[in-house]
Scaffold this active site. Structure first.
Site, PDB file in Angstrom:
ATOM      1  N   GLY A 118       0.847  -1.196   0.000  1.00  0.00           N
ATOM      2  CA  GLY A 118       0.000   0.000   0.000  1.00  0.00           C
ATOM      3  C   GLY A 118       0.872   1.231   0.000  1.00  0.00           C
ATOM      4  N   SER A 119       0.338   2.311   0.528  1.00  0.00           N
ATOM      5  CA  SER A 119       1.067   3.579   0.474  1.00  0.00           C
ATOM      6  C   SER A 119       2.165   3.641   1.536  1.00  0.00           C
ATOM      7  CB  SER A 119       0.092   4.727   0.677  1.00  0.00           C
ATOM      8  OG  SER A 119      -0.478   4.629   1.959  1.00  0.00           O
ATOM      9  N   THR A 120       3.121   4.526   1.307  1.00  0.00           N
ATOM     10  CA  THR A 120       4.209   4.698   2.284  1.00  0.00           C
ATOM     11  C   THR A 120       3.651   5.226   3.606  1.00  0.00           C
ATOM     12  OG1 THR A 120       5.815   5.037   0.525  1.00  0.00           O
ATOM     13  CG2 THR A 120       6.405   5.901   2.691  1.00  0.00           C
ATOM     14  N   ALA A 121       2.645   6.110   3.532  1.00  0.00           N
ATOM     15  CA  ALA A 121       2.078   6.679   4.767  1.00  0.00           C
ATOM     16  C   ALA A 121       1.483   5.570   5.637  1.00  0.00           C
ATOM     17  CB  ALA A 121       1.010   7.702   4.407  1.00  0.00           C
ATOM     18  N   THR A 122       0.712   4.667   5.022  1.00  0.00           N
ATOM     19  CA  THR A 122       0.123   3.579   5.807  1.00  0.00           C
ATOM     20  C   THR A 122       1.208   2.602   6.249  1.00  0.00           C
ATOM     21  OG1 THR A 122      -1.887   3.837   4.497  1.00  0.00           O
ATOM     22  CG2 THR A 122      -1.739   1.882   5.852  1.00  0.00           C
ATOM     23  N   GLY A 123       2.205   2.411   5.418  1.00  0.00           N
ATOM     24  CA  GLY A 123       3.326   1.543   5.802  1.00  0.00           C
ATOM     25  C   GLY A 123       3.989   2.020   7.096  1.00  0.00           C
ATOM     26  N   GLU A 179       5.771  -3.386   0.841  1.00  0.00           N
ATOM     27  CA  GLU A 179       5.841  -2.965  -0.574  1.00  0.00           C
ATOM     28  C   GLU A 179       5.052  -1.670  -0.650  1.00  0.00           C
ATOM     29  OE1 GLU A 179       7.534  -4.245  -2.881  1.00  0.00           O
ATOM     30  OE2 GLU A 179       7.840  -6.357  -2.408  1.00  0.00           O
TER      31      GLU A 179
HETATM   32  P1  NDP Z   1      -3.339   2.435   1.455  1.00  0.00           P
HETATM   33  O1  NDP Z   1      -2.017   2.487   2.086  1.00  0.00           O
HETATM   34  O2  NDP Z   1      -4.314   3.510   1.714  1.00  0.00           O
HETATM   35  O3  NDP Z   1      -4.096   1.094   1.828  1.00  0.00           O
HETATM   36  C1  NDP Z   1      -3.499  -0.172   1.745  1.00  0.00           C
HETATM   37  C2  NDP Z   1      -4.174  -1.119   2.698  1.00  0.00           C
HETATM   38  O4  NDP Z   1      -3.897  -0.745   4.043  1.00  0.00           O
HETATM   39  C3  NDP Z   1      -5.698  -1.128   2.586  1.00  0.00           C
HETATM   40  O5  NDP Z   1      -6.148  -2.443   2.767  1.00  0.00           O
HETATM   41  C4  NDP Z   1      -6.110  -0.246   3.728  1.00  0.00           C
HETATM   42  O6  NDP Z   1      -7.401  -0.489   4.187  1.00  0.00           O
HETATM   43  C5  NDP Z   1      -5.103  -0.650   4.784  1.00  0.00           C
HETATM   44  N1  NDP Z   1      -4.919   0.306   5.866  1.00  0.00           N
HETATM   45  C6  NDP Z   1      -5.294   1.601   5.948  1.00  0.00           C
HETATM   46  N2  NDP Z   1      -4.889   2.144   7.122  1.00  0.00           N
HETATM   47  C7  NDP Z   1      -4.255   1.154   7.799  1.00  0.00           C
HETATM   48  C8  NDP Z   1      -3.579   1.076   9.054  1.00  0.00           C
HETATM   49  N3  NDP Z   1      -3.491   2.140   9.868  1.00  0.00           N
HETATM   50  N4  NDP Z   1      -3.019  -0.086   9.414  1.00  0.00           N
HETATM   51  C9  NDP Z   1      -3.072  -1.167   8.591  1.00  0.00           C
HETATM   52  N5  NDP Z   1      -3.691  -1.150   7.400  1.00  0.00           N
HETATM   53  C10 NDP Z   1      -4.266  -0.010   7.003  1.00  0.00           C
HETATM   54  O7  NDP Z   1      -3.043   2.261  -0.084  1.00  0.00           O
HETATM   55  P2  NDP Z   1      -4.077   2.214  -1.278  1.00  0.00           P
HETATM   56  O8  NDP Z   1      -4.974   1.041  -1.184  1.00  0.00           O
HETATM   57  O9  NDP Z   1      -4.700   3.549  -1.413  1.00  0.00           O
HETATM   58  O10 NDP Z   1      -3.091   1.903  -2.523  1.00  0.00           O
HETATM   59  C11 NDP Z   1      -2.465   2.896  -3.230  1.00  0.00           C
HETATM   60  C12 NDP Z   1      -1.052   3.093  -2.759  1.00  0.00           C
HETATM   61  O11 NDP Z   1      -0.380   1.854  -2.546  1.00  0.00           O
HETATM   62  C13 NDP Z   1      -0.219   3.832  -3.765  1.00  0.00           C
HETATM   63  O12 NDP Z   1       0.502   4.851  -3.124  1.00  0.00           O
HETATM   64  C14 NDP Z   1       0.750   2.801  -4.312  1.00  0.00           C
HETATM   65  O13 NDP Z   1       1.976   3.294  -4.679  1.00  0.00           O
HETATM   66  C15 NDP Z   1       0.879   1.832  -3.214  1.00  0.00           C
HETATM   67  N6  NDP Z   1       1.097   0.495  -3.750  1.00  0.00           N
HETATM   68  C16 NDP Z   1       2.329  -0.072  -3.674  1.00  0.00           C
HETATM   69  C17 NDP Z   1       2.591  -1.282  -4.216  1.00  0.00           C
HETATM   70  C18 NDP Z   1       3.925  -1.915  -4.089  1.00  0.00           C
HETATM   71  O14 NDP Z   1       4.073  -3.094  -4.380  1.00  0.00           O
HETATM   72  N7  NDP Z   1       4.934  -1.209  -3.686  1.00  0.00           N
HETATM   73  C19 NDP Z   1       1.545  -2.018  -4.934  1.00  0.00           C
HETATM   74  C20 NDP Z   1       0.295  -1.371  -4.935  1.00  0.00           C
HETATM   75  C21 NDP Z   1       0.089  -0.152  -4.370  1.00  0.00           C
HETATM   76  P3  NDP Z   1      -8.644   0.398   3.677  1.00  0.00           P
HETATM   77  O15 NDP Z   1      -8.630   0.383   2.187  1.00  0.00           O
HETATM   78  O16 NDP Z   1      -9.780  -0.366   4.197  1.00  0.00           O
HETATM   79  O17 NDP Z   1      -8.452   1.769   4.251  1.00  0.00           O
END
Ligand code: NDP
Length: 469
Positions: free
Chosen positions: A219-224, A241
């Site tokens: 997911g995103s770097t912020a959530t990571g 990732e």
């Molecule tokens: P997010 O980081 O917003 O969400 C990713 C997942 O994390 C979702 O299932 C989300 O749930 C969950 N989540 C949200 N908050 C938390 C938390 N505090 N603790 C644990 N899990 C949480 O990413 P996006 O789904 O918006 O994806 C887009 C981003 O991900 C882009 O910036 C992209 O670059 C990155 N990405 C990176 C990849 C890689 O392999 N490096 C591949 C694909 C995307 P919910 O949706 O229910 O909020």
């Protein structure tokens, strides 16, 4: 023959949250809304099931993954249709059918990859062996862009190594993942793979849970960063990732017509909503206009439309938040004097989140369209004269997932590749992944490797057994 309606009946919750088709705005289905209490019960079930799962032989687990692959393959068409309706990506091209086929391929490849114990030292007195043990319960948290494939990337190696898995999909694409898990669970023992749904709070609870030994997060770097904080108390293992902003450098000896198609799809695969898509292109002055002309040609030839139409190769942006982000980045680049070569003019009255393929030339390197991850169908094209400047610009950001170098002299391209700060550098390609080639980011794109033997190591814990002869 399983149909999409059969699948939806099995996974939707009549009182759940409505999920909308990004191409039309129509309702696809209703997803259950899990709570943090559901996380606790899912982890408890997975923890109990893991003991018997780990006690099975490695061959047995591999065999079940092969059977899971066959089950997904036999449901490929309804799964692809669901993916198109929920995520937006077309059935054809490197999209929904491709994603389901990729999920099958990764399940099979993971089943076919072994991580045997190794003798690391033997001097006749001491015999030391390195064994790879399961971690226990692994939490898998995924995004909305490649929901099925990324879920398989996370769960298949974890299961192979004897872990049980609790999966939390993105709130934007839960149905695709619930359907995939439903099919896979048709062959796995109960509770070895447990899906949960819900928002970020649910994900956060999973990352904090004391009985989860590892989080696979995409997911995103912020959530990571949040996952790192949440997992710190229990010192969890993590594979992260995260976001990227991949640069491509086009060298002056390139043949523009030979590479235009690959560059285009490197950038616009899944309408740019791909972690390792090409997100900023640096082109040498000598070939700048020729490369732009060739990219415009490909852009104009590539049909965008409702993904259920067989001719579509590009679909809508998955959600309005991302659509608005792409739109505002392109608008601000144009306002700053950049030249929009094609696109940049979405029809805001039309249904769906269709943002046209957009190429933006003569954009400054410090413009937000270049320095921020757009994650959508807009590519900034920056001009350079000196290679060192292009390399400096490519390396200037705090992310480093992928990068690419384009040119006729592959040895020269290799020397440039070695100077780029990215987990993978492709030459005359961008974004292609393979189940046997390790993949992962550096800098704030995350850490840990997926795929192949390295991927199996990352979902196990090494244990040394040191014995006197
Ligand atoms: P997010 O980081 O917003 O969400 C990713 C997942 O994390 C979702 O299932 C989300 O749930 C969950 N989540 C949200 N908050 C938390 C938390 N505090 N603790 C644990 N899990 C949480 O990413 P996006 O789904 O918006 O994806 C887009 C981003 O991900 C882009 O910036 C992209 O670059 C990155 N990405 C990176 C990849 C890689 O392999 N490096 C591949 C694909 C995307 P919910 O949706 O229910 O909020």
């Amino acid at each position: 023959m399983l149909t999409l309606d059969d699948l939806l009946r099995q996974i939707t919750d009549p009182s759940g949250r409505e999920i909308f088709d990004p191409a039309t705005g129509a309702t696809v289905g209703r997803a259950p809304m899990g709570s943090t209490a559901d996380v606790d019960s899912a982890v408890a079930r997975a923890r109990l099931a893991q003991v018997a799962w780990a006690a099975r032989t490695d061959e047995d687990r591999a065999d079940l993954l092969v059977r899971a692959a066959a089950a997904v393959e036999s449901a490929a068409e309804p799964l692809a249709e669901l993916l198109t309706r929920e995520q937006g990506k077309p059935l054809n091209g490197a999209n929904a059918r491709f994603e389901v086929a990729g999920s099958v391929a990764w399940l099979r490849a993971t089943a076919g990859t072994a991580l045997p114990d190794e003798t690391v030292f033997d001097d006749g007195v001491i015999h030391a062996q390195l064994n790879y043990r399961p971690i226990g319960v692994v939490g898998a948290i995924g995004p909305w862009n490649w929901p099925m494939m990324i879920t398989v990337w996370q769960i298949a190696p974890a299961l192979r190594m004897g872990n049980s898995v609790v999966v939390k999909p993105s709130e934007y694409t839960p149905l695709s993942v619930l359907a995939l898990v439903k099919i896979i669970n048709g062959v796995l023992p109960e509770d070895v793979l447990v899906p949960i749904t819900g928002n970020g709070e649910v994900g956060s609870r999973l990352a904090r849970h004391a009985d989860v030994g590892k989080i696979m997060f995409t997911g995103s770097t912020a959530t990571g960063r949040n996952v790192i904080h949440d997992s710190a108390d229990s010192v969890k293992r993590l594979t992260l990732e995260l976001g990227g902003n991949d640069a491509g450098i086009v060298l002056p000896d390139v043949d523009p017509s030979a590479v235009a198609n690959e560059i285009f799809w490197g950038a616009f695969i899944n309408a740019g909503q791909t972690c390792a898509a090409l997100k900023r292109l640096y082109v040498h002055d000598d070939v700048y206009e020729a490369v732009c002309t060739e990219l415009i040609r490909v852009a104009k030839e590539t049909p965008m439309g409702n993904g259920l139409e067989e001719a579509s190769l590009l679909g809508p942006v998955q959600n309005r938040r991302q659509f608005d982000k792409v739109r505002s980045l392109v608008d601000s680049a144009r306002a700053a004097g950049a030249r929009v070569l094609v696109g940049g003019n979405p029809d805001l009255e039309a249904p769906g989140n269709f943002y046209p393929v957009t190429l933006v030339a003569d954009v400054d390197n410090d413009n937000p369209l270049v320095s921020e991850e757009q994650f959508g169908p807009a590519l900034p094209i920056v001009r350079y004269r000196h290679l060192d400047d292009a390399i400096e610009m490519a390396n200037a950001l705090d992310v480093g997932l992928g990068a690419s170098v384009w040119g006729s002299d592959v040895d020269a391209a290799r020397r440039v590749a070695a100077r780029l700060e990215a987990g993978t550098v492709w030459i005359n390609a961008h974004g292609s992944v393979h189940p046997m080639i390790p993949f992962g980011g550096i800098k704030q794109s995350g850490y840990g490797l997926e795929f192949g033997v390295e991927g199996l190591k990352s979902v196990s814990v090494p244990q040394v057994i040191s014995a006197r002869h």
